[in-house]
Design an enzyme around this catalytic site. Structure first.
Site, PDB file in Angstrom:
ATOM      1  N   TYR A 259       0.859  -1.171   0.000  1.00 15.57           N
ATOM      2  CA  TYR A 259       0.000   0.000   0.000  1.00 15.57           C
ATOM      3  C   TYR A 259       0.903   1.231   0.000  1.00 15.57           C
ATOM      4  O   TYR A 259       1.265   1.771   1.051  1.00 15.57           O
ATOM      5  CB  TYR A 259      -0.886   0.035   1.249  1.00 15.57           C
TER       6      TYR A 259
ATOM      7  N   PHE B 129     -13.642  -4.121   0.391  1.00 14.74           N
ATOM      8  CA  PHE B 129     -14.522  -3.534  -0.618  1.00 14.74           C
ATOM      9  C   PHE B 129     -15.991  -3.610  -0.190  1.00 14.74           C
ATOM     10  O   PHE B 129     -16.890  -3.672  -1.030  1.00 14.74           O
ATOM     11  CB  PHE B 129     -14.345  -4.195  -1.986  1.00 14.74           C
TER      12      PHE B 129
END
Length: 300
Positions: free
Chosen positions: A66, A216
């Site tokens: 990330y 998500f």
């Protein structure tokens, strides 16, 4: 309202609030290596992470991949939370790799996982990692045995406290548990993305006492992109009834799925952070649950 209103679940020998925080959005679109806009101000990111912990968030999800050209989620977490409180659990993941330019290098070999673990240790400023998830290809039939076995060796060596899986199918959970305990499974899941119901993965985790951690859950099939304007009339109607935002209703739906289901919504906006944490206190009625589309109890 604090994250504690959602209740707790165990990650190995640690109890965490069922509302956590996903750090991907601190870097823009951290998974894809690009950004939806200018990178978050570093001091704002530090304040955001500290604010989350002050409001009872004790489960932070991250990964060394990330990062964007100007930000690394792990290093922001290190700056914000080090020295780490004993009650804060940082969960990271290994498997895929990205080079310094952000290009994906594919799945690491089992013998390369130690390097990825050590990179997470360095970036986070830790001498061990609380939980490491093996992020798998998910849809293919490749075994997790060699990779998970390599992580189990690192667990035995004291570099990792607990192990989990990410982006897997039910058979991968069975494979991994034959090697070492699995404390969590991370898969895409939400109101509009129910594959983990259809293949029975959510229920399997519940039966085994494993935390199921959707990602998500808000953006759905938009994946790394920010959640768009709510288009589901059912969600909007329930949100009006609770004087809540549609995102809060989607989080409440996720948490309603079972006591072993955790949520790790990510945001770079302090207002959205507060809203996400406040969703811990929302309770859907049976009628609302049915209206939004309650999953089949067992899809296997």
């Amino acid at each position: 309202m604090t994250a504690a209103a959602a209740g707790t679940w165990g990650l190995g020998d640690r109890e965490v609030s069922r509302i956590g925080y996903g750090a991907m959005r601190l870097t823009g679109n951290g998974m894809a290596g690009n950004s939806d806009g200018p990178p978050i101000d570093r001091d704002l990111a530090v304040r955001l992470l500290r604010r989350a912990v002050d409001q009872g968030v004790d489960h932070i999800d991250t990964a060394s991949f990330y990062f964007s050209p100007l930000r690394s989620a792990n290093e922001l977490i290190n700056r914000a939370l080090s020295p780490y409180r004993d009650d804060v659990v940082v969960v990271t993941k290994v498997g895929p790799g990205r080079d310094a330019s952000g290009e994906w290098q594919g799945m690491a070999r089992p013998d390369q996982l130690r390097g990825q673990v050590e990179e997470n240790l360095r970036q986070l400023g830790r001498d061990h990692l609380d939980v490491v998830n093996l992020r798998h290809g998910g849809g293919d039939g490749r075994s997790v045995t060699e990779h998970f076995g390599a992580l189990a060796d690192l667990r035995e060596a004291g570099l990792i406290r607990h192990l989990g899986l990410s982006n897997v199918r039910p058979e991968h959970v069975t494979e991994a548990r034959a090697i070492a305990p699995v404390v969590c499974v991370q898969n895409p899941y939400g109101l509009d993305w129910r594959q983990a119901d259809e293949n029975g993965l959510v229920d399997l985790c519940g039966e085994l006492g494993i935390a199921f951690v959707p990602f998500f859950a808000l953006s759905g099939r938009r994946r790394e992109a920010a959640a768009g304007q709510e288009r589901d009339d059912r969600v909007r109607a329930v949100a009006r009834a609770h004087a809540a935002t549609p995102a809060q209703i989607r989080l409440a739906w996720t948490l309603h799925r079972g006591p072993h289901v955790l949520a790790i919504p990510g945001t770079a906006d302090p207002v959205h952070l507060d809203e996400n944490i406040a969703a811990a206190g929302l309770r859907l009625t049976p009628e609302e649950w049915e209206a939004l589309g309650a999953p089949v109890a067992d899809g296997r």
